[in-house]
Scaffold this active site. Structure first.
Site, mmCIF file in Angstrom:
data_model
loop_
_atom_site.group_PDB
_atom_site.id
_atom_site.type_symbol
_atom_site.label_atom_id
_atom_site.label_comp_id
_atom_site.label_asym_id
_atom_site.label_seq_id
_atom_site.Cartn_x
_atom_site.Cartn_y
_atom_site.Cartn_z
ATOM 1 N N ASP A 26 0.880 -1.153 0.000
ATOM 2 C CA ASP A 26 0.000 0.000 0.000
ATOM 3 C C ASP A 26 0.925 1.211 0.000
ATOM 4 O O ASP A 26 2.065 1.119 0.450
ATOM 5 C CB ASP A 26 -0.872 -0.034 1.263
ATOM 6 C CG ASP A 26 -2.103 0.846 1.164
ATOM 7 O OD1 ASP A 26 -2.311 1.485 0.113
ATOM 8 O OD2 ASP A 26 -2.851 0.881 2.150
ATOM 9 N N CYS A 71 -11.858 -2.245 -8.952
ATOM 10 C CA CYS A 71 -10.435 -2.014 -8.687
ATOM 11 C C CYS A 71 -10.184 -1.298 -7.365
ATOM 12 O O CYS A 71 -9.063 -1.304 -6.872
ATOM 13 C CB CYS A 71 -9.775 -1.265 -9.843
ATOM 14 S SG CYS A 71 -10.437 0.354 -10.238
ATOM 15 N N ASP A 80 0.118 4.990 0.882
ATOM 16 C CA ASP A 80 -0.048 5.937 1.994
ATOM 17 C C ASP A 80 -0.053 5.211 3.335
ATOM 18 O O ASP A 80 -0.793 4.259 3.540
ATOM 19 C CB ASP A 80 -1.336 6.738 1.822
ATOM 20 C CG ASP A 80 -1.348 7.551 0.524
ATOM 21 O OD1 ASP A 80 -0.263 7.835 -0.013
ATOM 22 O OD2 ASP A 80 -2.449 7.893 0.058
#
Length: 195
Positions: free
Chosen positions: A7, A100, A9
């Protein structure tokens, strides 16, 4: 194959003051995270990013600004010998109900298709439950990293069963790589001839 799907952030960079990163000046690496990616690279891992970017769908920034953010990320990684091979992102706002947007599996499916990886070869590493849920759908190893500045707290109850929890990406890499596995072997110097 060893594939880490990060990921962005809260894992690689700190959370933005506005709750998103819309400009390169707002992108600030988590201490030790870039070096952790470099260690994975040296140990032969493929490292990619899967990230939700709802700010695009909401019109808070555009793709040119997002590309500029990622260009800064790539430059800072390169400065420490690290590399993210690809960035997969969902541009949709939450109300667009796409496949998505994590926890939907489509970003992870695209990554797996590109790399030909199997679930047991994939490590989903992120600071949000939705990232791990996307990895769960493909049978990935699930690793949660703490993010003190995360806008919404994430408790153990939010995480898929079997998720591991670590302080940060550096701690995850310390667990993944046996001591010294990421070090490039140096040639042994010949002793000077004795007379």
């Amino acid at each position: 194959m060893k594939l880490a799907i990060l990921d962005r952030d809260g894992t690689l960079n700190q959370w933005g003051a506005r709750g998103f990163i819309g400009h390169p000046d707002e992108w600030v690496a988590v201490p030790g995270a870039l070096e952790a990616v470099s260690r994975l690279n040296r140990a032969g891992w493929h490292v990619v990013i899967a990230t939700n970017q709802p700010g695009l769908g909401r019109g808070l920034f555009d793709v040119i600004e997002l590309n500029a953010v990622h260009a800064k990320m790539h430059r800072e990684l390169a400065a420490v010998g690290g590399r993210v091979e690809a960035v997969f992102f969902c541009p949709h706002a939450p109300d667009e109900e796409c496949r998505c947007r994590k926890p939907g599996p489509a970003l992870f499916e695209q990554i797996v298709e590109r790399y030909g990886a199997e679930g047991r070869e994939i490590w989903a590493i992120g600071s949000g439950a939705e990232h791990l849920q996307a990895g769960l759908a493909l049978g990935a190893h699930l690793v949660f990293v703490e993010s003190t500045a995360r806008p919404v707290a994430c408790s153990d109850a939010d995480l898929p069963a079997g998720s591991e929890r670590y302080a940060d990406l550096e701690a995850v890499v310390n667990m993944l790589l046996p001591l010294g596995e990421d070090e490039v072997p140096q040639p042994v110097a010949e002793p000077p001839p004795s007379h």
